[in-house]
Design a protein around this motif. Structure first.
Motif, PDB file in Angstrom:
ATOM      1  N   MET A   1      53.735  61.810 104.479  1.00 16.64           N
ATOM      2  CA  MET A   1      52.426  62.448 104.657  1.00 16.64           C
ATOM      3  C   MET A   1      51.607  61.678 105.678  1.00 16.64           C
ATOM      4  SD  MET A   1      51.468  63.331 100.677  1.00 16.64           S
ATOM      5  CE  MET A   1      49.998  64.254 101.126  1.00 16.64           C
ATOM      6  N   ARG A   2      50.998  62.372 106.614  1.00 17.33           N
ATOM      7  CA  ARG A   2      50.207  61.703 107.634  1.00 17.33           C
ATOM      8  C   ARG A   2      48.716  61.892 107.362  1.00 17.33           C
ATOM      9  NH1 ARG A   2      50.873  65.485 113.051  1.00 17.33           N
ATOM     10  NH2 ARG A   2      50.205  67.452 112.096  1.00 17.33           N
ATOM     11  N   TYR A   3      47.975  60.812 107.563  1.00 13.26           N
ATOM     12  CA  TYR A   3      46.543  60.820 107.284  1.00 13.26           C
ATOM     13  C   TYR A   3      45.731  60.503 108.539  1.00 13.26           C
ATOM     14  CZ  TYR A   3      47.183  61.149 102.245  1.00 13.26           C
ATOM     15  OH  TYR A   3      47.510  61.591 100.982  1.00 13.26           O
ATOM     16  N   ALA A   4      44.636  61.238 108.674  1.00  9.14           N
ATOM     17  CA  ALA A   4      43.667  60.979 109.731  1.00  9.14           C
ATOM     18  C   ALA A   4      42.360  60.547 109.087  1.00  9.14           C
ATOM     19  CB  ALA A   4      43.446  62.233 110.575  1.00  9.14           C
ATOM     20  N   LEU A   5      41.717  59.564 109.668  1.00 15.43           N
ATOM     21  CA  LEU A   5      40.396  59.126 109.230  1.00 15.43           C
ATOM     22  C   LEU A   5      39.391  59.598 110.260  1.00 15.43           C
ATOM     23  CD1 LEU A   5      38.236  57.470 107.731  1.00 15.43           C
ATOM     24  CD2 LEU A   5      39.133  55.417 108.886  1.00 15.43           C
ATOM     25  N   ILE A   6      38.421  60.403 109.816  1.00 12.12           N
ATOM     26  CA  ILE A   6      37.391  60.933 110.716  1.00 12.12           C
ATOM     27  C   ILE A   6      36.050  60.353 110.315  1.00 12.12           C
ATOM     28  CG2 ILE A   6      36.294  62.998 111.654  1.00 12.12           C
ATOM     29  CD1 ILE A   6      38.707  64.609 110.629  1.00 12.12           C
ATOM     30  N   THR A   7      35.469  59.526 111.178  1.00 13.63           N
ATOM     31  CA  THR A   7      34.117  59.053 110.899  1.00 13.63           C
ATOM     32  C   THR A   7      33.132  60.125 111.365  1.00 13.63           C
ATOM     33  OG1 THR A   7      33.712  57.924 113.026  1.00 13.63           O
ATOM     34  CG2 THR A   7      34.886  56.688 111.304  1.00 13.63           C
ATOM     35  N   GLY A   8      32.010  60.207 110.663  1.00  7.41           N
ATOM     36  CA  GLY A   8      31.032  61.240 111.019  1.00  7.41           C
ATOM     37  C   GLY A   8      31.551  62.644 110.790  1.00  7.41           C
ATOM     38  N   ALA A   9      32.385  62.809 109.765  1.00  7.95           N
ATOM     39  CA  ALA A   9      33.044  64.097 109.539  1.00  7.95           C
ATOM     40  C   ALA A   9      32.098  65.190 109.053  1.00  7.95           C
ATOM     41  CB  ALA A   9      34.188  63.932 108.535  1.00  7.95           C
ATOM     42  N   THR A  10      30.886  64.830 108.659  1.00  9.92           N
ATOM     43  CA  THR A  10      29.939  65.856 108.213  1.00  9.92           C
ATOM     44  C   THR A  10      29.029  66.314 109.346  1.00  9.92           C
ATOM     45  OG1 THR A  10      28.429  64.118 107.445  1.00  9.92           O
ATOM     46  CG2 THR A  10      29.921  65.093 105.812  1.00  9.92           C
ATOM     47  N   GLY A  11      29.184  65.771 110.535  1.00 10.26           N
ATOM     48  CA  GLY A  11      28.392  66.199 111.681  1.00 10.26           C
ATOM     49  C   GLY A  11      28.898  67.510 112.248  1.00 10.26           C
ATOM     50  N   GLY A  12      28.162  68.053 113.189  1.00  8.23           N
ATOM     51  CA  GLY A  12      28.528  69.337 113.784  1.00  8.23           C
ATOM     52  C   GLY A  12      29.889  69.312 114.453  1.00  8.23           C
ATOM     53  N   ILE A  13      30.181  68.252 115.180  1.00  5.95           N
ATOM     54  CA  ILE A  13      31.484  68.123 115.834  1.00  5.95           C
ATOM     55  C   ILE A  13      32.524  67.595 114.860  1.00  5.95           C
ATOM     56  CG2 ILE A  13      32.753  66.821 117.592  1.00  5.95           C
ATOM     57  CD1 ILE A  13      30.288  67.058 119.391  1.00  5.95           C
ATOM     58  N   GLY A  14      32.171  66.593 114.075  1.00  8.64           N
ATOM     59  CA  GLY A  14      33.117  65.998 113.138  1.00  8.64           C
ATOM     60  C   GLY A  14      33.696  66.988 112.150  1.00  8.64           C
ATOM     61  N   SER A  15      32.853  67.904 111.641  1.00  6.50           N
ATOM     62  CA  SER A  15      33.333  68.878 110.658  1.00  6.50           C
ATOM     63  C   SER A  15      34.325  69.852 111.279  1.00  6.50           C
ATOM     64  CB  SER A  15      32.161  69.624 110.025  1.00  6.50           C
ATOM     65  OG  SER A  15      31.415  70.330 110.999  1.00  6.50           O
ATOM     66  N   LYS A  16      34.087  70.223 112.541  1.00  8.29           N
ATOM     67  CA  LYS A  16      35.023  71.132 113.213  1.00  8.29           C
ATOM     68  C   LYS A  16      36.341  70.422 113.529  1.00  8.29           C
ATOM     69  CE  LYS A  16      32.505  74.768 113.109  1.00  8.29           C
ATOM     70  NZ  LYS A  16      32.888  75.893 112.223  1.00  8.29           N
ATOM     71  N   ILE A  17      36.266  69.135 113.828  1.00  9.12           N
ATOM     72  CA  ILE A  17      37.494  68.357 114.011  1.00  9.12           C
ATOM     73  C   ILE A  17      38.287  68.323 112.716  1.00  9.12           C
ATOM     74  CG2 ILE A  17      38.419  66.054 114.456  1.00  9.12           C
ATOM     75  CD1 ILE A  17      36.053  65.610 116.375  1.00  9.12           C
ATOM     76  N   ALA A  18      37.586  68.129 111.593  1.00 12.28           N
ATOM     77  CA  ALA A  18      38.253  68.110 110.286  1.00 12.28           C
ATOM     78  C   ALA A  18      38.949  69.442 110.015  1.00 12.28           C
ATOM     79  CB  ALA A  18      37.245  67.799 109.186  1.00 12.28           C
ATOM     80  N   GLU A  19      38.266  70.529 110.277  1.00  6.81           N
ATOM     81  CA  GLU A  19      38.847  71.853 110.044  1.00  6.81           C
ATOM     82  C   GLU A  19      40.075  72.066 110.933  1.00  6.81           C
ATOM     83  OE1 GLU A  19      35.999  75.052 110.253  1.00  6.81           O
ATOM     84  OE2 GLU A  19      34.458  73.832 109.276  1.00  6.81           O
ATOM     85  N   LYS A  20      39.979  71.668 112.183  1.00  6.97           N
ATOM     86  CA  LYS A  20      41.091  71.850 113.123  1.00  6.97           C
ATOM     87  C   LYS A  20      42.305  71.033 112.698  1.00  6.97           C
ATOM     88  CE  LYS A  20      42.919  73.279 117.033  1.00  6.97           C
ATOM     89  NZ  LYS A  20      43.226  74.713 117.282  1.00  6.97           N
ATOM     90  N   LEU A  21      42.094  69.773 112.367  1.00 11.88           N
ATOM     91  CA  LEU A  21      43.223  68.918 111.974  1.00 11.88           C
ATOM     92  C   LEU A  21      43.844  69.381 110.670  1.00 11.88           C
ATOM     93  CD1 LEU A  21      41.906  65.344 112.902  1.00 11.88           C
ATOM     94  CD2 LEU A  21      43.421  66.834 114.224  1.00 11.88           C
ATOM     95  N   ALA A  22      43.009  69.835 109.734  1.00 12.16           N
ATOM     96  CA  ALA A  22      43.540  70.345 108.463  1.00 12.16           C
ATOM     97  C   ALA A  22      44.442  71.549 108.708  1.00 12.16           C
ATOM     98  CB  ALA A  22      42.395  70.716 107.528  1.00 12.16           C
ATOM     99  N   SER A  23      44.052  72.406 109.649  1.00 14.35           N
ATOM    100  CA  SER A  23      44.858  73.593 109.958  1.00 14.35           C
ATOM    101  C   SER A  23      46.196  73.222 110.582  1.00 14.35           C
ATOM    102  CB  SER A  23      44.096  74.530 110.900  1.00 14.35           C
ATOM    103  OG  SER A  23      44.037  74.008 112.218  1.00 14.35           O
ATOM    104  N   GLU A  24      46.283  71.989 111.093  1.00 16.65           N
ATOM    105  CA  GLU A  24      47.513  71.527 111.727  1.00 16.65           C
ATOM    106  C   GLU A  24      48.347  70.633 110.809  1.00 16.65           C
ATOM    107  OE1 GLU A  24      45.669  71.595 116.265  1.00 16.65           O
ATOM    108  OE2 GLU A  24      45.792  69.705 115.167  1.00 16.65           O
ATOM    109  N   GLY A  25      47.940  70.570 109.542  1.00 17.44           N
ATOM    110  CA  GLY A  25      48.742  69.863 108.557  1.00 17.44           C
ATOM    111  C   GLY A  25      48.373  68.420 108.295  1.00 17.44           C
ATOM    112  N   TRP A  26      47.261  67.966 108.864  1.00 18.42           N
ATOM    113  CA  TRP A  26      46.825  66.593 108.601  1.00 18.42           C
ATOM    114  C   TRP A  26      46.155  66.479 107.243  1.00 18.42           C
ATOM    115  CZ3 TRP A  26      47.658  62.234 111.401  1.00 18.42           C
ATOM    116  CH2 TRP A  26      48.131  62.378 112.712  1.00 18.42           C
ATOM    117  N   ASN A  27      46.387  65.383 106.552  1.00 25.23           N
ATOM    118  CA  ASN A  27      45.590  65.007 105.391  1.00 25.23           C
ATOM    119  C   ASN A  27      44.443  64.148 105.898  1.00 25.23           C
ATOM    120  OD1 ASN A  27      47.335  66.103 103.185  1.00 25.23           O
ATOM    121  ND2 ASN A  27      48.803  64.696 104.123  1.00 25.23           N
ATOM    122  N   LEU A  28      43.297  64.222 105.238  1.00 22.13           N
ATOM    123  CA  LEU A  28      42.090  63.667 105.835  1.00 22.13           C
ATOM    124  C   LEU A  28      41.330  62.690 104.948  1.00 22.13           C
ATOM    125  CD1 LEU A  28      40.591  66.998 107.269  1.00 22.13           C
ATOM    126  CD2 LEU A  28      42.089  65.376 108.462  1.00 22.13           C
TER     127      LEU A  28
END
Length: 237
Positions: free
Chosen positions: A1-28
């Motif tokens: 299982m691969r994990y990504a750490l996103i700082t500022g994930a609740t920001g306008g850009i950070g949240s969209k990055i989280a959604e995009k990576l999740a759609s590509e199979g990343w755990n967050l």
């Protein structure tokens, strides 16, 4: 299982990055500072993805240590998306604001990268991507402090990329122009219209467009891109 750490994930850009990576199979690992409800909402929205909420104030000394203590899986991808942008003349900024901006945008990214790099080196793979700013490239009046720390991030990316490339690790940055997020809330509608008219593309950027650029740099399609600052600004500046 691969994990990504996103700082500022609740920001306008950070949240969209989280959604995009999740759609590509990343755990967050979804980092937040004060926006607990937004973090919980994002986790619920990404149900089906292993989303782990981690809280820390990265503008304070000790914030990175607090954050890393909550990370229990090897991190293959680090996204540095935390940020605030104080607006005002250089003489208007307090020493507290200066210290916080340097800690948030320079010291914390350095320490977080130092914390995850050993695991990446062990695996001989990994990626670090910073979300910087057009002002880190061009500079902006009334955002001198923000321009300084974002310029520092860009240089950090270029230097660290050279250091880690032999270990199979890539370090890049996405440098957004004016994007439709709360960071522009300080401007009036008239101001934003004037900014849009000054951009060759004729509009502000969308957070999803920044997330797409981050996704590309994180992917194998960018396997030979290292130490690059990818400007996503509609041709501005």
């Amino acid at each position: 299982m691969r994990y990504a750490l996103i700082t500022g994930a609740t920001g306008g850009i950070g949240s969209k990055i989280a959604e995009k990576l999740a759609s590509e199979g990343w755990n967050l690992y979804i980092h937040y500072h004060k926006k607990r409800k937004k973090a919980e909402w994002l986790k619920e929205k990404l149900k089906g993805t292993d989303c782990i909420l981690v809280q820390a104030d990265l503008s304070a000394s000790g914030g990175t240590k607090e954050l890393l203590s909550q990370v229990t899986h090897p991190v293959s991808l680090l996204i540095l998306a935390s940020g605030t942008a104080p607006y005002g003349l250089i003489t208007d900024l307090s020493e507290i604001e200066i210290d916080q901006q340097i800690q948030l945008h320079m010291t914390s990214p350095f320490l977080l990268s130092r914390g995850v790099v050993p695991g990446m080196v062990k695996e001989k793979k990994g990626a670090i991507i910073a979300v910087t700013s057009i002002w880190g490239e061009a500079g902006a009046a009334c955002e001198v402090l923000y321009s300084m720390v974002k310029g520092g991030q860009n240089t950090f990316v270029k230097a660290l990329a050279k250091e880690l490339a032999p270990s199979g690790i890539r370090v890049n940055a996405v440098s957004p122009g004016a994007v439709e997020t709360s960071m522009l809330d300080m401007f009036t509608k008239e101001d934003l219209k004037a900014i849009a008219e000054d951009i060759p593309a004729g509009r502000l950027g969308k957070p999803e467009e920044i997330a797409d650029a981050v996704s590309f740099l994180a992917s194998d399609k960018a396997s030979y891109i290292n130490g690059h600052i990818l400007s996503v600004n509609g041709g501005w500046r």
